[in-house]
Motif scaffolding. Structure first.
Motif, mmCIF file in Angstrom:
data_model
loop_
_atom_site.group_PDB
_atom_site.id
_atom_site.type_symbol
_atom_site.label_atom_id
_atom_site.label_comp_id
_atom_site.label_asym_id
_atom_site.label_seq_id
_atom_site.Cartn_x
_atom_site.Cartn_y
_atom_site.Cartn_z
ATOM 1 N N THR A 144 4.171 3.525 -12.184
ATOM 2 C CA THR A 144 3.628 2.187 -12.412
ATOM 3 C C THR A 144 2.706 1.744 -11.275
ATOM 4 O O THR A 144 2.397 0.567 -11.153
ATOM 5 C CB THR A 144 4.777 1.171 -12.560
ATOM 6 O OG1 THR A 144 5.571 1.176 -11.363
ATOM 7 C CG2 THR A 144 5.649 1.503 -13.750
ATOM 8 N N LEU A 145 2.305 2.682 -10.421
ATOM 9 C CA LEU A 145 1.398 2.350 -9.340
ATOM 10 C C LEU A 145 0.073 1.839 -9.901
ATOM 11 O O LEU A 145 -0.432 2.334 -10.905
ATOM 12 C CB LEU A 145 1.136 3.577 -8.454
ATOM 13 C CG LEU A 145 2.294 4.067 -7.586
ATOM 14 C CD1 LEU A 145 1.904 5.345 -6.878
ATOM 15 C CD2 LEU A 145 2.698 3.010 -6.570
ATOM 16 N N TYR A 191 -16.936 10.302 -7.281
ATOM 17 C CA TYR A 191 -15.740 10.190 -6.452
ATOM 18 C C TYR A 191 -15.556 8.736 -6.025
ATOM 19 O O TYR A 191 -16.521 8.064 -5.652
ATOM 20 C CB TYR A 191 -15.855 11.082 -5.216
ATOM 21 C CG TYR A 191 -15.938 12.558 -5.543
ATOM 22 C CD1 TYR A 191 -14.780 13.320 -5.719
ATOM 23 C CD2 TYR A 191 -17.166 13.185 -5.690
ATOM 24 C CE1 TYR A 191 -14.848 14.664 -6.024
ATOM 25 C CE2 TYR A 191 -17.248 14.536 -5.996
ATOM 26 C CZ TYR A 191 -16.084 15.270 -6.163
ATOM 27 O OH TYR A 191 -16.153 16.612 -6.476
ATOM 28 N N TYR A 192 -14.313 8.271 -6.108
ATOM 29 C CA TYR A 192 -13.995 6.898 -5.720
ATOM 30 C C TYR A 192 -12.830 6.909 -4.728
ATOM 31 O O TYR A 192 -11.833 7.613 -4.939
ATOM 32 C CB TYR A 192 -13.599 6.053 -6.937
ATOM 33 C CG TYR A 192 -14.747 5.729 -7.863
ATOM 34 C CD1 TYR A 192 -15.605 4.663 -7.593
ATOM 35 C CD2 TYR A 192 -14.972 6.485 -9.005
ATOM 36 C CE1 TYR A 192 -16.660 4.370 -8.448
ATOM 37 C CE2 TYR A 192 -16.022 6.206 -9.860
ATOM 38 C CZ TYR A 192 -16.866 5.148 -9.578
ATOM 39 O OH TYR A 192 -17.913 4.863 -10.412
ATOM 40 N N LEU A 193 -12.984 6.138 -3.671
ATOM 41 C CA LEU A 193 -11.866 5.918 -2.753
ATOM 42 C C LEU A 193 -10.947 4.901 -3.412
ATOM 43 O O LEU A 193 -11.380 3.801 -3.778
ATOM 44 C CB LEU A 193 -12.384 5.402 -1.411
ATOM 45 C CG LEU A 193 -11.356 5.287 -0.290
ATOM 46 C CD1 LEU A 193 -10.831 6.666 0.098
ATOM 47 C CD2 LEU A 193 -11.970 4.611 0.927
ATOM 48 N N THR A 194 -9.685 5.267 -3.586
ATOM 49 C CA THR A 194 -8.765 4.451 -4.370
ATOM 50 C C THR A 194 -7.498 4.145 -3.581
ATOM 51 O O THR A 194 -6.917 5.031 -2.948
ATOM 52 C CB THR A 194 -8.386 5.181 -5.677
ATOM 53 O OG1 THR A 194 -9.584 5.536 -6.372
ATOM 54 C CG2 THR A 194 -7.537 4.299 -6.563
ATOM 55 N N VAL A 195 -7.081 2.889 -3.642
ATOM 56 C CA VAL A 195 -5.831 2.465 -3.014
ATOM 57 C C VAL A 195 -4.734 2.454 -4.072
ATOM 58 O O VAL A 195 -4.912 1.872 -5.151
ATOM 59 C CB VAL A 195 -5.959 1.062 -2.384
ATOM 60 C CG1 VAL A 195 -4.633 0.635 -1.759
ATOM 61 C CG2 VAL A 195 -7.060 1.043 -1.331
ATOM 62 N N LEU A 196 -3.620 3.110 -3.790
ATOM 63 C CA LEU A 196 -2.465 3.093 -4.685
ATOM 64 C C LEU A 196 -1.544 1.961 -4.246
ATOM 65 O O LEU A 196 -1.041 1.958 -3.123
ATOM 66 C CB LEU A 196 -1.716 4.424 -4.632
ATOM 67 C CG LEU A 196 -2.550 5.688 -4.905
ATOM 68 C CD1 LEU A 196 -1.647 6.913 -4.878
ATOM 69 C CD2 LEU A 196 -3.272 5.591 -6.233
ATOM 70 N N VAL A 197 -1.353 0.997 -5.141
ATOM 71 C CA VAL A 197 -0.566 -0.194 -4.819
ATOM 72 C C VAL A 197 0.771 -0.137 -5.530
ATOM 73 O O VAL A 197 0.848 0.116 -6.741
ATOM 74 C CB VAL A 197 -1.329 -1.478 -5.230
ATOM 75 C CG1 VAL A 197 -0.516 -2.721 -4.880
ATOM 76 C CG2 VAL A 197 -2.685 -1.528 -4.534
ATOM 77 N N VAL A 246 0.847 -1.196 0.000
ATOM 78 C CA VAL A 246 0.000 0.000 0.000
ATOM 79 C C VAL A 246 0.881 1.244 0.000
ATOM 80 O O VAL A 246 1.658 1.464 0.933
ATOM 81 C CB VAL A 246 -0.944 0.016 1.225
ATOM 82 C CG1 VAL A 246 -1.760 1.307 1.240
ATOM 83 C CG2 VAL A 246 -1.864 -1.196 1.205
ATOM 84 N N ASP A 247 0.777 2.046 -1.039
ATOM 85 C CA ASP A 247 1.554 3.282 -1.119
ATOM 86 C C ASP A 247 0.776 4.445 -0.516
ATOM 87 O O ASP A 247 1.334 5.242 0.235
ATOM 88 C CB ASP A 247 1.903 3.588 -2.579
ATOM 89 C CG ASP A 247 2.781 4.819 -2.708
ATOM 90 O OD1 ASP A 247 3.964 4.739 -2.356
ATOM 91 O OD2 ASP A 247 2.261 5.875 -3.142
#
Length: 203
Positions: free
Chosen positions: A160-161, A141-147, A125-126
């Motif tokens: 490249t996330l 709106y979207y809650l987004t996880v940057l991996v 998780v970044d």
């Protein structure tokens, strides 16, 4: 064991009532369970039921006004079976997000029949952001996880996330997303501070 910390009720982007439950896990004080479900089940199912009813009605009318033979009956039966299967397997009941610092984040989608889980290791998780998306004439709106890329956490490779949107079926409004976002950012910051202090003690 979980204990409900907060309950927030609000309509989603389509005007359907949602309820957000924020639970604290007794086994791990810092972990959180966010669950978004529909307040009124009838409102949630009205569109799929209406579509299914209209499909049945159209096929019955087609039977009366066309030559009834085995092929036509077979085709109509297959179409109705497919629609029923699609409704059962793709009608979302709720979406949840389990966050356990230093372990990972698990997002789950509960359908009428079965559920789908997606696990992200904590080390991958970044960051967590609220992403703005323009769709037709609306702003969503979207809650987004940057991996992070597998095995890489360098700043040079941020392009490249991988983006993983959360709660994309229930479509909560910004109010609910900001509540979840602030909780997640608090957990991320606390974990990073603890890690930084621990690594700084090493000589």
């Amino acid at each position: 064991m979980t204990c409900t910390d907060r309950i927030i009720e609000h309509d989603n982007v389509n005007g359907v009532g949602l309820m957000l439950l924020i639970d604290k896990r007794s086994g791990s004080p810092n972990s959180r369970l966010f669950t978004i479900s529909y307040k009124n089940k009838e409102n949630r199912r009205s569109w799929p039921k209406t579509s299914l009813f209209m499909a049945v009605l159209v096929n019955l009318v087609a039977l009366f006004y066309t030559r009834i033979n085995l092929t036509a009956i077979s085709i109509i039966f297959i179409v109705l079976s497919f629609l029923l299967f699609f409704w059962i397997t793709h009608s979302v009941q709720s979406e949840s997000l389990l966050v356990i610092p230093t372990v990972g984040i698990q997002s789950s989608v509960k359908y009428v029949y079965g559920r789908e889980d997606n696990f992200i290791p904590w080390s991958s998780v970044d960051d967590v952001v609220i992403n703005e998306v323009i769709k037709l004439h609306r702003v969503l709106y979207y809650l987004t996880v940057l991996v992070k890329p597998s095995g890489h956490a360098n700043a040079e490779q941020t392009e490249t996330l991988k983006l993983i949107p959360l709660f994309k079926y229930t479509k909560p409004r910004l109010l609910m997303l900001e509540t979840i976002y602030s909780e997640l950012q608090g957990l991320l910051t606390e974990t990073r501070d603890t890690t930084a202090i621990g690594s700084g003690d090493q000589g």
